[in-house]
Design a protein around this motif. Structure first.
Motif, mmCIF file in Angstrom:
data_model
loop_
_atom_site.group_PDB
_atom_site.id
_atom_site.type_symbol
_atom_site.label_atom_id
_atom_site.label_comp_id
_atom_site.label_asym_id
_atom_site.label_seq_id
_atom_site.Cartn_x
_atom_site.Cartn_y
_atom_site.Cartn_z
ATOM 1 N N THR A 92 0.852 -1.195 0.000
ATOM 2 C CA THR A 92 0.000 0.000 0.000
ATOM 3 C C THR A 92 0.882 1.237 0.000
ATOM 4 O O THR A 92 1.726 1.401 0.883
ATOM 5 N N ILE A 93 0.673 2.105 -0.971
ATOM 6 C CA ILE A 93 1.428 3.351 -1.091
ATOM 7 C C ILE A 93 0.501 4.502 -0.727
ATOM 8 O O ILE A 93 -0.563 4.674 -1.327
ATOM 9 N N GLY A 94 0.878 5.252 0.277
ATOM 10 C CA GLY A 94 0.034 6.346 0.748
ATOM 11 C C GLY A 94 0.077 7.556 -0.176
ATOM 12 O O GLY A 94 0.871 7.648 -1.115
ATOM 13 N N HIS A 95 -0.808 8.488 0.130
ATOM 14 C CA HIS A 95 -0.858 9.720 -0.656
ATOM 15 C C HIS A 95 0.360 10.586 -0.348
ATOM 16 O O HIS A 95 0.790 10.700 0.795
ATOM 17 N N GLU A 96 0.929 11.163 -1.394
ATOM 18 C CA GLU A 96 2.089 12.037 -1.244
ATOM 19 C C GLU A 96 1.920 13.240 -2.168
ATOM 20 O O GLU A 96 1.587 13.090 -3.348
ATOM 21 N N VAL A 127 3.775 -3.072 -15.683
ATOM 22 C CA VAL A 127 2.993 -2.332 -14.678
ATOM 23 C C VAL A 127 1.751 -1.779 -15.366
ATOM 24 O O VAL A 127 1.852 -0.976 -16.299
ATOM 25 N N GLY A 128 0.583 -2.233 -14.935
ATOM 26 C CA GLY A 128 -0.667 -1.819 -15.580
ATOM 27 C C GLY A 128 -1.648 -1.219 -14.602
ATOM 28 O O GLY A 128 -1.440 -1.226 -13.383
ATOM 29 N N SER A 129 -2.743 -0.710 -15.156
ATOM 30 C CA SER A 129 -3.837 -0.161 -14.348
ATOM 31 C C SER A 129 -5.128 -0.331 -15.128
ATOM 32 O O SER A 129 -5.108 -0.509 -16.354
ATOM 33 N N ALA A 130 -6.233 -0.269 -14.420
ATOM 34 C CA ALA A 130 -7.528 -0.429 -15.084
ATOM 35 C C ALA A 130 -7.912 0.827 -15.853
ATOM 36 O O ALA A 130 -8.364 0.756 -16.999
ATOM 37 N N GLN A 131 -7.742 1.999 -15.226
ATOM 38 C CA GLN A 131 -8.132 3.255 -15.842
ATOM 39 C C GLN A 131 -6.981 4.248 -15.831
ATOM 40 O O GLN A 131 -5.912 3.986 -15.278
ATOM 41 N N GLU A 132 -7.231 5.400 -16.448
ATOM 42 C CA GLU A 132 -6.251 6.475 -16.431
ATOM 43 C C GLU A 132 -6.188 7.110 -15.044
ATOM 44 O O GLU A 132 -7.113 6.981 -14.233
ATOM 45 N N ASN A 133 -5.091 7.814 -14.799
ATOM 46 C CA ASN A 133 -4.904 8.586 -13.571
ATOM 47 C C ASN A 133 -4.953 7.733 -12.297
ATOM 48 O O ASN A 133 -5.428 8.179 -11.258
ATOM 49 N N GLU A 134 -4.480 6.518 -12.388
ATOM 50 C CA GLU A 134 -4.372 5.681 -11.191
ATOM 51 C C GLU A 134 -2.953 5.682 -10.626
ATOM 52 O O GLU A 134 -2.674 5.006 -9.640
ATOM 53 N N GLY A 135 -2.036 6.433 -11.255
ATOM 54 C CA GLY A 135 -0.666 6.518 -10.764
ATOM 55 C C GLY A 135 0.226 5.409 -11.261
ATOM 56 O O GLY A 135 1.276 5.138 -10.675
ATOM 57 N N LYS A 136 -0.171 4.773 -12.342
ATOM 58 C CA LYS A 136 0.595 3.651 -12.894
ATOM 59 C C LYS A 136 2.016 4.068 -13.289
ATOM 60 O O LYS A 136 2.996 3.388 -12.941
ATOM 61 N N SER A 137 2.154 5.187 -14.005
ATOM 62 C CA SER A 137 3.473 5.639 -14.463
ATOM 63 C C SER A 137 4.353 6.035 -13.285
ATOM 64 O O SER A 137 5.569 5.799 -13.292
ATOM 65 N N ARG A 176 -5.864 2.492 -7.637
ATOM 66 C CA ARG A 176 -5.964 3.744 -6.897
ATOM 67 C C ARG A 176 -7.205 3.739 -6.012
ATOM 68 O O ARG A 176 -8.235 3.156 -6.368
ATOM 69 N N GLN A 177 -7.107 4.399 -4.900
ATOM 70 C CA GLN A 177 -8.202 4.439 -3.931
ATOM 71 C C GLN A 177 -9.462 5.056 -4.527
ATOM 72 O O GLN A 177 -9.433 6.138 -5.124
ATOM 73 N N ASP A 178 -10.570 4.336 -4.379
ATOM 74 C CA ASP A 178 -11.901 4.832 -4.740
ATOM 75 C C ASP A 178 -11.953 5.316 -6.192
ATOM 76 O O ASP A 178 -12.539 6.354 -6.497
ATOM 77 N N ARG A 179 -11.356 4.552 -7.077
ATOM 78 C CA ARG A 179 -11.291 4.961 -8.480
ATOM 79 C C ARG A 179 -12.068 4.029 -9.403
ATOM 80 O O ARG A 179 -12.888 4.467 -10.189
ATOM 81 N N THR A 180 -11.817 2.739 -9.291
ATOM 82 C CA THR A 180 -12.394 1.749 -10.195
ATOM 83 C C THR A 180 -13.177 0.716 -9.398
ATOM 84 O O THR A 180 -12.827 0.395 -8.262
ATOM 85 N N THR A 181 -14.229 0.186 -10.006
ATOM 86 C CA THR A 181 -15.035 -0.820 -9.313
ATOM 87 C C THR A 181 -14.250 -2.114 -9.155
ATOM 88 O O THR A 181 -13.372 -2.444 -9.956
ATOM 89 N N TYR A 187 -1.527 -6.940 -6.925
ATOM 90 C CA TYR A 187 -1.876 -5.536 -7.112
ATOM 91 C C TYR A 187 -1.217 -4.672 -6.036
ATOM 92 O O TYR A 187 -0.883 -5.138 -4.946
ATOM 93 N N VAL A 188 -1.047 -3.403 -6.393
ATOM 94 C CA VAL A 188 -0.484 -2.407 -5.482
ATOM 95 C C VAL A 188 -1.533 -1.332 -5.245
ATOM 96 O O VAL A 188 -2.058 -0.747 -6.207
ATOM 97 N N LEU A 189 -1.875 -1.075 -3.996
ATOM 98 C CA LEU A 189 -2.815 -0.009 -3.659
ATOM 99 C C LEU A 189 -2.061 1.306 -3.671
ATOM 100 O O LEU A 189 -1.062 1.466 -2.969
ATOM 101 N N ASN A 190 -2.553 2.246 -4.463
ATOM 102 C CA ASN A 190 -1.815 3.492 -4.671
ATOM 103 C C ASN A 190 -2.636 4.699 -4.245
ATOM 104 O O ASN A 190 -3.871 4.708 -4.378
ATOM 105 N N ASP A 191 -1.926 5.708 -3.742
ATOM 106 C CA ASP A 191 -2.533 6.987 -3.364
ATOM 107 C C ASP A 191 -3.640 6.792 -2.318
ATOM 108 O O ASP A 191 -4.714 7.380 -2.418
ATOM 109 N N PHE A 192 -3.357 5.973 -1.324
ATOM 110 C CA PHE A 192 -4.355 5.658 -0.299
ATOM 111 C C PHE A 192 -4.201 6.603 0.887
ATOM 112 O O PHE A 192 -3.104 6.774 1.433
#
Length: 455
Positions: free
Chosen positions: A218-222, A275-285, A413-418, A439-444
């Motif tokens: 889990t990676i917290g918000h920064e 390294v992938g993500s379901a949607q844009e702006n999930e902090g994948k890059s 990303r937190q509260d982003r995708t179902t 999976y990696v929880l990002n921006d939590f």
């Protein structure tokens, strides 16, 4: 069969609820204004003004010299006279003189406590009607009162007058307050309910229950920009672990993730990580960049490739400026054999394959033999190759790219995708990649309701 959804306190993130309320504040305000205007309009349409004319009468007894006895007697007579003024006989006489079948208004009387005074009032829809009706009552009451108390004397000490303003005002103050309360509470309750029942991942506990894969960390918000100057200029688009101003917990989260992946991939002789993500702006890059930096800090030879040819971001994250001819996408789309124009950033000890422009023929680039040959060649020289892939729900490029990887992980990303969409993406990576780590929880932002209640 419909899946039952259970609401758990440890799956509710208060910050997510607050964010939803702030984002929908305009809806709440719109409902409050609409309800307020509706109540105000209704009160104006239904308001009927009434006018009241009042006379004050003193009741006294003839030939009674005792003050105390006289007061007691007249108080009793005043109470009786109060009923006389509202009697049907008196009303009938007044109706006959007015030439109406029923009085347009109501008669009310009141005895002033501990006195021999009483008030008589007539309330009607018009000021003239109220005044005229009260005068007729005062003219006709002696004909009835003489039968009750022959020794009573009634004297008008305050004559009736034509009312100049309504005696009733629109009683909307309380209703408007109730309307404001209801107009505010209803949308707030709906928004909060939709927020806590939304099938997204708001807490790590929710991720463990709803997601099928393994939780790698889990990676917290920064904050991206720590200084005032950076915030004003919006200089950085990502928070890199090489920035000395980032928090210790943020850096430690990436170090833990790096240790886990480094050990696992070296043990299984894996080199290419997607390294992938379901949607844009999930902090994948950002996750891909920081993971590459953490591995490079361990003296690993790392190559980070920007394979999101539609919306490249790596060159922005590392603030690298190159020509279009130096793009990794340009290398794949042409007969150039120079090796992909890789950029070595000495500052980070990292090799990069970046893109300055976007490319339309992404499937052609990803499925090209040139990319396969390039990756096979780089595997001989690099310890790790990290592929920053496109969002999986936006394009199908990641599925084709996953076949070239030895391992993969998904950024959530937190509260982003179902949860359903995330699980679908993980199933796809599990089938397409040689191995799917998790999976990696990002921006939590940790603000669990259950933790706060326990505290």
């Amino acid at each position: 069969m419909k899946e039952e959804r259970t609401i758990r306190l440890d799956e509710i993130n208060v910050l997510s609820v607050v964010k939803d309320l702030l984002l929908n504040a305009w809806v709440i305000l719109l409902v409050v204004i609409s309800v307020w205007l509706g109540v105000s309009s209704y009160s104006k349409l239904t308001y009927v003004p009434e006018y009241t004319s009042t006379a004050t009468i003193v009741v006294s007894a003839k030939g009674n010299s005792g003050a105390y006895t006289s007061l007691n007697l007249t108080m009793q007579m005043a109470e009786v006279f109060a009923e006389v003024f509202q009697s049907d006989i008196l009303k009938a006489k007044v109706e006959d003189q007015l030439g109406v079948s029923e009085l347009d208004g109501r008669i009310s009387t009141a005895v002033i406590p501990e006195t021999n005074l009483m008030t008589v009032s007539v309330t009607s829809s018009g000021p003239e009607e109220a005044f005229r009706t009260l005068n007729l009552i005062l003219e006709n009451y002696p004909q009835i009162s003489d039968y009750l108390f022959g020794n009573a004397v009634l004297e008008v000490i305050k004559e009736p007058a034509v009312p100049i303003s309504p005696s009733n005002s629109p009683q909307t103050g309380r209703y408007k307050k109730m309307a404001l309360l209801v107009g505010f509470a209803v949308p707030v309750i709906i928004i909060v309910w939709l927020s806590i029942t939304r099938d997204t991942i708001q807490t790590p506990q929710a991720a463990k229950r709803k997601l099928d894969g393994k939780q790698l960390g889990t990676i917290g918000h920064e904050e991206k920009n720590k200084t005032i100057t950076a915030k004003r200029k919006k200089k950085n688009i990502a928070a890199l672990i090489t920035n000395p101003l980032v928090s210790f917990s943020y850096m430690e989260a990436y170090q833990n993730l790096c240790s886990r992946l480094d050990y696992h991939m070296r043990h299984h002789k894996q080199k290419i990580l997607l390294v992938g993500s379901a949607q844009e702006n999930e902090g994948k890059s950002t996750v891909a960049a920081n993971l590459a930096l953490a591995l490079a800090a361990r003296n690993r030879k790392v190559l980070l490739l920007d394979c999101d040819f539609r919306k490249p971001a790596i060159q922005k994250i590392f603030e690298i400026k190159t020509k279009k001819e130096d793009d990794f996408g340009h290398y794949l789309s042409t007969d150039d054999t120079k090796g992909g124009m890789l950029v070595f950033v000495k500052k980070y000890g990292l090799y990069l394959g970046v893109n300055q422009v976007s490319y339309k023929t992404t499937q052609k680039l990803i499925t090209s033999d040139k990319l396969k040959f390039f990756l096979e060649k780089q595997k001989e020289e690099m310890d790790y190759i990290i592929l920053d892939s496109p969002p999986m729900l936006v394009a199908s490029d990641t599925e084709a790219l996953a076949h070239l990887a030895d391992n993969s992980l998904l950024v959530v990303r937190q509260d982003r995708t179902t949860a359903r969409d995330i699980n679908d993406c993980m199933d796809l990576l599990s089938q397409a990649t040689a191995e799917f780590s998790g999976y990696v929880l990002n921006d939590f932002r940790e603000f669990s309701l259950l933790k706060k209640l326990r505290a």
